[in-house]
Design an enzyme around this catalytic site. Structure first.
Site, short mmCIF file in Angstrom:
data_model
loop_
_atom_site.label_atom_id
_atom_site.label_comp_id
_atom_site.label_asym_id
_atom_site.label_seq_id
_atom_site.Cartn_x
_atom_site.Cartn_y
_atom_site.Cartn_z
N ASP A 26 25.21 11.87 -15.68
CA ASP A 26 24.26 12.99 -15.51
C ASP A 26 23.30 13.07 -16.70
O ASP A 26 22.27 13.72 -16.61
CB ASP A 26 25.03 14.32 -15.43
CG ASP A 26 25.19 14.84 -14.01
OD1 ASP A 26 24.32 14.56 -13.17
OD2 ASP A 26 26.20 15.54 -13.75
N LYS A 74 26.51 12.77 -2.55
CA LYS A 74 26.69 11.79 -3.63
C LYS A 74 27.76 10.78 -3.24
O LYS A 74 27.60 9.57 -3.44
CB LYS A 74 27.06 12.49 -4.94
CG LYS A 74 25.91 13.25 -5.57
CD LYS A 74 26.36 14.19 -6.69
CE LYS A 74 25.20 15.07 -7.15
NZ LYS A 74 25.59 16.10 -8.11
N GLN A 87 30.33 18.74 -11.23
CA GLN A 87 29.31 19.44 -10.45
C GLN A 87 29.10 20.85 -11.00
O GLN A 87 30.06 21.60 -11.22
CB GLN A 87 29.73 19.49 -8.97
CG GLN A 87 28.68 20.09 -8.04
CD GLN A 87 27.39 19.28 -7.98
OE1 GLN A 87 27.40 18.05 -8.04
NE2 GLN A 87 26.27 19.97 -7.88
N1 GUN Z 1 24.05 20.98 -10.02
C1 GUN Z 1 22.74 21.00 -9.67
N2 GUN Z 1 22.15 19.85 -10.04
C2 GUN Z 1 23.10 19.10 -10.63
C3 GUN Z 1 23.09 17.79 -11.21
O1 GUN Z 1 22.08 17.09 -11.27
N3 GUN Z 1 24.27 17.37 -11.71
C4 GUN Z 1 25.40 18.14 -11.68
N4 GUN Z 1 26.51 17.64 -12.22
N5 GUN Z 1 25.43 19.35 -11.14
C5 GUN Z 1 24.29 19.82 -10.63
#
Ligand code: GUN
Length: 290
Positions: A121, A54, A98
């Protein structure tokens, strides 16, 4: 004829390039640099990889990203205090915590504390509600990435039967909500661990979306000939990444399929960048084209 491969890697690059162009324009027009703050608690190896990807994607598209690394023993109060700081920082447009968080932390309370206008998100209940009502502020990244793949691949959805395997808040439920919206118009079934005769239901799917988190759960006899198969799974098996679909077998039955890796995964990150840009635009009082 083997299934057409829906190439998420290439499509994600196209989306990221578009975000880069629009980011340059926003900076030129307003001086505002879209800024994503990511929070990583502990050092889960998969989360480390996601967060690094990311950050790299942000940098390449001209967005600013800041990673807040917190110790695995961080308290709920300390994490909430960081969220409050990020909420109040006018230069931050997107906040991402996360997941998964360490067991001692209450993830729901943490995600609920993120300011909905910075919730890129789209996990906050306010954003879930807006999305469900068909007036989204942000779309959840993975389901939005899947919708983009279906659209670009010109997969017909109206009146088609879409079956989603998995009912998570991150993928399964919002995926079903997007497929049923006006304009998409699929007829949607959600399957889960208590569904009776899941194979029979999957075999009626024109569009089959696997988000169950079990390596190669979907076998070829669960797929209707000619169906479009979207594999959201990312499972590590003996150092190899495999999806929720038995890819080689599915190739012989489906008309189109997403690979793992190189399918839905890169699209999730591209959609995150798009949401962060949208948030920055909205903070500048500009409406968004994407
Ligand atoms: N963990 C697995 N997928 C995601 C996601 O799309 N966003 C976040 N913040 N954590 C994750």
């Amino acid at each position: 004829m083997p299934a057409q491969i829906i190439d998420g890697k290439t499509l994600a690059e196209t989306v990221r390039n578009q975000v880069a162009v629009e980011t340059r324009q926003l900076i030129y027009d307003t001086g505002i640099v879209p800024h994503l703050a990511a929070v990583l608690v502990g050092s889960d190896p998969a989360s480390e990889v996601y967060v690094r990807n990311k950050e790299r994607a942000c940098q390449k598209a001209g967005l600013k990203s800041t990673l807040h690394r917190l110790d695995a023993a961080t308290t709920q109060a300390d994490l909430l205090a960081l969220i409050t700081t990020l909420n109040c920082d006018m230069k931050i447009h997107g906040i991402l915590v996360q997941l998964p968080l360490p067991m001692h932390l209450d993830a729901t309370q943490i995600l609920d504390a993120i300011l909905p206008t910075k919730d890129v998100d789209a996990f906050h209940p306010e954003n879930t509600g807006l999305m469900l009502q068909g007036r989204p502020r942000f779309l959840p990244c993975t389901p939005a990435g899947v919708m983009k793949m279906l659209e670009v691949s010109q997969v017909p959805t109206a009146g088609k039967h879409a079956v989603v395997i998995g009912r998570s808040d991150i993928v399964g439920k919002p995926m079903a909500a997007l497929l049923v919206q006006k304009g998409v118009d699929a007829t949607v079934t959600i399957c889960h661990s208590r569904t009776a005769d899941i194979g029979a239901i999957c075999r009626t799917a024109d569009i089959l979306i696997a988000a169950v988190g079990i390596p190669e759960f979907v076998k070829s006899d669960m797929i209707k000939p000619g169906a479009v198969v979207i594999d959201v799974g990312i499972n590590r098996v003996n150092e190899r990444l495999v999806g929720d679909v038995d890819f080689n077998a599915a190739m012989t039955v489906a008309s189109a399929i997403t690979p793992v890796p190189g399918g839905v995964g890169p699209m999730t990150i591209a959609m995150l960048l798009q949401n962060t840009l949208k948030s920055a635009r909205q903070s500048a009082g500009r409406t968004s084209s994407t």
